[in-house]
Design a protein around this motif. Structure first.
Motif, mmCIF file in Angstrom:
data_model
loop_
_atom_site.group_PDB
_atom_site.id
_atom_site.type_symbol
_atom_site.label_atom_id
_atom_site.label_comp_id
_atom_site.label_asym_id
_atom_site.label_seq_id
_atom_site.Cartn_x
_atom_site.Cartn_y
_atom_site.Cartn_z
ATOM 1 N N PRO A 248 -26.978 -5.330 16.188
ATOM 2 C CA PRO A 248 -25.559 -4.971 16.103
ATOM 3 C C PRO A 248 -25.016 -5.247 14.712
ATOM 4 C CG PRO A 248 -25.861 -7.010 17.331
ATOM 5 C CD PRO A 248 -27.225 -6.423 17.138
ATOM 6 N N VAL A 249 -24.052 -4.438 14.284
ATOM 7 C CA VAL A 249 -23.441 -4.605 12.961
ATOM 8 C C VAL A 249 -22.689 -5.921 12.911
ATOM 9 C CG1 VAL A 249 -21.782 -3.668 11.326
ATOM 10 C CG2 VAL A 249 -23.256 -2.127 12.639
ATOM 11 N N ALA A 250 -23.022 -6.738 11.919
ATOM 12 C CA ALA A 250 -22.366 -8.042 11.785
ATOM 13 C C ALA A 250 -21.095 -7.905 10.971
ATOM 14 C CB ALA A 250 -23.315 -9.033 11.110
ATOM 15 N N THR A 251 -20.067 -8.624 11.332
ATOM 16 C CA THR A 251 -18.810 -8.599 10.584
ATOM 17 C C THR A 251 -18.373 -10.012 10.261
ATOM 18 O OG1 THR A 251 -17.509 -8.616 12.622
ATOM 19 C CG2 THR A 251 -18.047 -6.468 11.692
ATOM 20 N N GLN A 252 -17.593 -10.123 9.192
ATOM 21 C CA GLN A 252 -17.005 -11.401 8.804
ATOM 22 C C GLN A 252 -15.522 -11.340 9.132
ATOM 23 O OE1 GLN A 252 -17.975 -11.857 4.682
ATOM 24 N NE2 GLN A 252 -20.165 -11.884 5.019
ATOM 25 N N GLY A 253 -15.195 -11.612 10.366
ATOM 26 C CA GLY A 253 -13.821 -11.442 10.824
ATOM 27 C C GLY A 253 -12.850 -12.467 10.265
ATOM 28 N N ASN A 254 -13.377 -13.545 9.678
ATOM 29 C CA ASN A 254 -12.485 -14.602 9.193
ATOM 30 C C ASN A 254 -12.174 -14.461 7.707
ATOM 31 O OD1 ASN A 254 -15.064 -15.132 8.350
ATOM 32 N ND2 ASN A 254 -14.959 -17.343 8.635
ATOM 33 N N ALA A 255 -12.609 -13.370 7.064
ATOM 34 C CA ALA A 255 -12.314 -13.186 5.646
ATOM 35 C C ALA A 255 -10.840 -12.823 5.474
ATOM 36 C CB ALA A 255 -13.194 -12.083 5.059
ATOM 37 N N VAL A 256 -10.214 -13.402 4.450
ATOM 38 C CA VAL A 256 -8.780 -13.189 4.227
ATOM 39 C C VAL A 256 -8.522 -13.026 2.730
ATOM 40 C CG1 VAL A 256 -6.465 -14.160 4.454
ATOM 41 C CG2 VAL A 256 -8.148 -14.547 6.263
ATOM 42 N N LEU A 257 -7.711 -12.034 2.385
ATOM 43 C CA LEU A 257 -7.184 -11.897 1.022
ATOM 44 C C LEU A 257 -5.955 -12.790 0.949
ATOM 45 C CD1 LEU A 257 -7.176 -10.474 -1.755
ATOM 46 C CD2 LEU A 257 -5.810 -8.664 -0.700
ATOM 47 N N ARG A 258 -6.059 -13.881 0.218
ATOM 48 C CA ARG A 258 -5.059 -14.946 0.272
ATOM 49 C C ARG A 258 -3.853 -14.697 -0.631
ATOM 50 N NH1 ARG A 258 -5.741 -17.903 4.813
ATOM 51 N NH2 ARG A 258 -7.928 -18.548 5.074
ATOM 52 N N VAL A 259 -2.724 -15.260 -0.216
ATOM 53 C CA VAL A 259 -1.525 -15.286 -1.059
ATOM 54 C C VAL A 259 -1.864 -15.972 -2.383
ATOM 55 C CG1 VAL A 259 0.758 -16.305 -1.319
ATOM 56 C CG2 VAL A 259 0.121 -15.276 0.850
ATOM 57 N N GLY A 260 -1.406 -15.405 -3.474
ATOM 58 C CA GLY A 260 -1.652 -15.993 -4.784
ATOM 59 C C GLY A 260 -2.846 -15.412 -5.513
ATOM 60 N N THR A 261 -3.638 -14.575 -4.824
ATOM 61 C CA THR A 261 -4.773 -13.939 -5.499
ATOM 62 C C THR A 261 -4.261 -13.038 -6.620
ATOM 63 O OG1 THR A 261 -6.083 -13.951 -3.458
ATOM 64 C CG2 THR A 261 -6.778 -12.440 -5.197
ATOM 65 N N GLU A 262 -4.837 -13.190 -7.800
ATOM 66 C CA GLU A 262 -4.373 -12.406 -8.959
ATOM 67 C C GLU A 262 -4.818 -10.951 -8.856
ATOM 68 O OE1 GLU A 262 -5.243 -12.294 -13.729
ATOM 69 O OE2 GLU A 262 -4.852 -14.266 -12.823
ATOM 70 N N VAL A 263 -3.914 -10.048 -9.195
ATOM 71 C CA VAL A 263 -4.206 -8.610 -9.228
ATOM 72 C C VAL A 263 -3.810 -8.082 -10.604
ATOM 73 C CG1 VAL A 263 -3.827 -6.371 -8.137
ATOM 74 C CG2 VAL A 263 -3.691 -8.466 -6.746
ATOM 75 N N PRO A 264 -4.752 -7.891 -11.521
ATOM 76 C CA PRO A 264 -4.421 -7.374 -12.858
ATOM 77 C C PRO A 264 -4.025 -5.895 -12.776
ATOM 78 C CG PRO A 264 -6.565 -8.481 -12.831
ATOM 79 C CD PRO A 264 -6.170 -8.239 -11.414
ATOM 80 N N LEU A 265 -2.912 -5.551 -13.394
ATOM 81 C CA LEU A 265 -2.406 -4.187 -13.355
ATOM 82 C C LEU A 265 -2.226 -3.628 -14.761
ATOM 83 C CD1 LEU A 265 0.412 -4.710 -10.681
ATOM 84 C CD2 LEU A 265 -1.876 -3.781 -10.280
ATOM 85 N N ARG A 266 -2.288 -2.300 -14.866
ATOM 86 C CA ARG A 266 -2.026 -1.621 -16.135
ATOM 87 C C ARG A 266 -0.857 -0.654 -15.937
ATOM 88 N NH1 ARG A 266 -6.669 -0.046 -17.051
ATOM 89 N NH2 ARG A 266 -7.283 -1.411 -18.748
ATOM 90 N N LEU A 267 0.160 -0.764 -16.782
ATOM 91 C CA LEU A 267 1.341 0.087 -16.674
ATOM 92 C C LEU A 267 0.969 1.540 -16.974
ATOM 93 C CD1 LEU A 267 4.427 -0.062 -16.161
ATOM 94 C CD2 LEU A 267 4.723 -0.343 -18.629
ATOM 95 N N SER A 268 1.347 2.450 -16.071
ATOM 96 C CA SER A 268 0.974 3.865 -16.221
ATOM 97 C C SER A 268 1.984 4.664 -17.040
ATOM 98 C CB SER A 268 0.819 4.519 -14.838
ATOM 99 O OG SER A 268 -0.154 3.857 -14.072
ATOM 100 N N GLU A 269 3.140 4.109 -17.296
ATOM 101 C CA GLU A 269 4.187 4.836 -18.023
ATOM 102 C C GLU A 269 4.976 3.873 -18.905
ATOM 103 O OE1 GLU A 269 7.725 5.499 -15.083
ATOM 104 O OE2 GLU A 269 5.875 5.521 -13.907
ATOM 105 N N GLU A 270 5.584 4.399 -19.943
ATOM 106 C CA GLU A 270 6.391 3.554 -20.820
ATOM 107 C C GLU A 270 7.742 3.262 -20.184
ATOM 108 O OE1 GLU A 270 6.948 3.943 -25.427
ATOM 109 O OE2 GLU A 270 8.582 5.059 -24.461
#
Length: 201
Positions: A27-49
């Motif tokens: 059977p396909v195994a899953t990691q059901g307890n994985a969480v994207l946590r508050v405070g995780t950094e997300v680097p962004l690039r501005l698409s417009e001036e």
């Protein structure tokens, strides 16, 4: 007698082949307890001036960004590069007389990943350069119109600027683990097994 061995060997090979061919995958195994946590950094690039030049920028203006680096949880990319994000201008001050510079403030709202809107936090601002405040103060005393008509510069955040945002909510994940390929037995190998069994008898 040789024929009996041949038939028995062929039946054994066929039974072994059937067992390998129809054995179910685990059977396909899953990691059901994985969480994207508050405070995780997300680097962004501005698409417009973003700029106060032209006085067209308004509070509440929505602008677009893209994720510039992948966000990874347990070795799996959950927010890929290029994912679309949205921000909002929260305050605008246009440049003006007496050397007053332009200013803008903005915040990051959310990013879209795998069809889901993920709330983000983060803010940035920019302020133009004042147009010679010291000189304006002196000129105003000597000749008032000279100070009145001197203006500062507009605020500007160029397209391509990297901006740091942060996940603002815990996001449960369902990461699917990969399965190894099923084992197979080549037909030629099966014939060799039968011939070996006959030779030994």
């Amino acid at each position: 007698m040789r024929s009996l061995y041949l038939i028995a060997g062929a039946m054994l090979a066929a039974q072994t082949s059937a067992q390998v061919a129809v054995s179910p995958l685990p059977p396909v195994a899953t990691q059901g307890n994985a969480v994207l946590r508050v405070g995780t950094e997300v680097p962004l690039r501005l698409s417009e001036e973003l700029t106060t030049k032209g006085k067209s920028l308004r509070t509440g203006h929505r602008f677009h960004l893209q994720v510039s680096e992948p966000v990874v949880v347990n070795g799996v990319t959950v927010i890929p590069v290029g994912s679309q994000a949205v921000g909002e201008v929260t305050d605008v001050r246009n440049k003006g007389m007496w050397g007053k510079s332009g200013k803008l403030n903005a915040r990051i709202l959310y990013v879209m990943a795998n069809g889901r809107q993920i709330r983000l936090s983060g803010a940035f601002d920019d302020k133009g350069t004042a147009g010679g405040v010291g000189a304006v103060a002196v000129s105003a005393l000597v000749f008032w119109p000279a100070g009145f008509f001197m203006t500062g510069t507009s605020a500007k955040v160029p397209a391509g600027t990297i901006i740091k945002a942060f996940v603002d909510e815990d996001v449960p994940l369902n990461i699917v683990a990969s399965n190894p390929a099923p084992m197979t037995i080549a037909p030629q190998a099966q014939r060799m097994t039968v011939q070996s069994a006959i030779g030994q008898k």
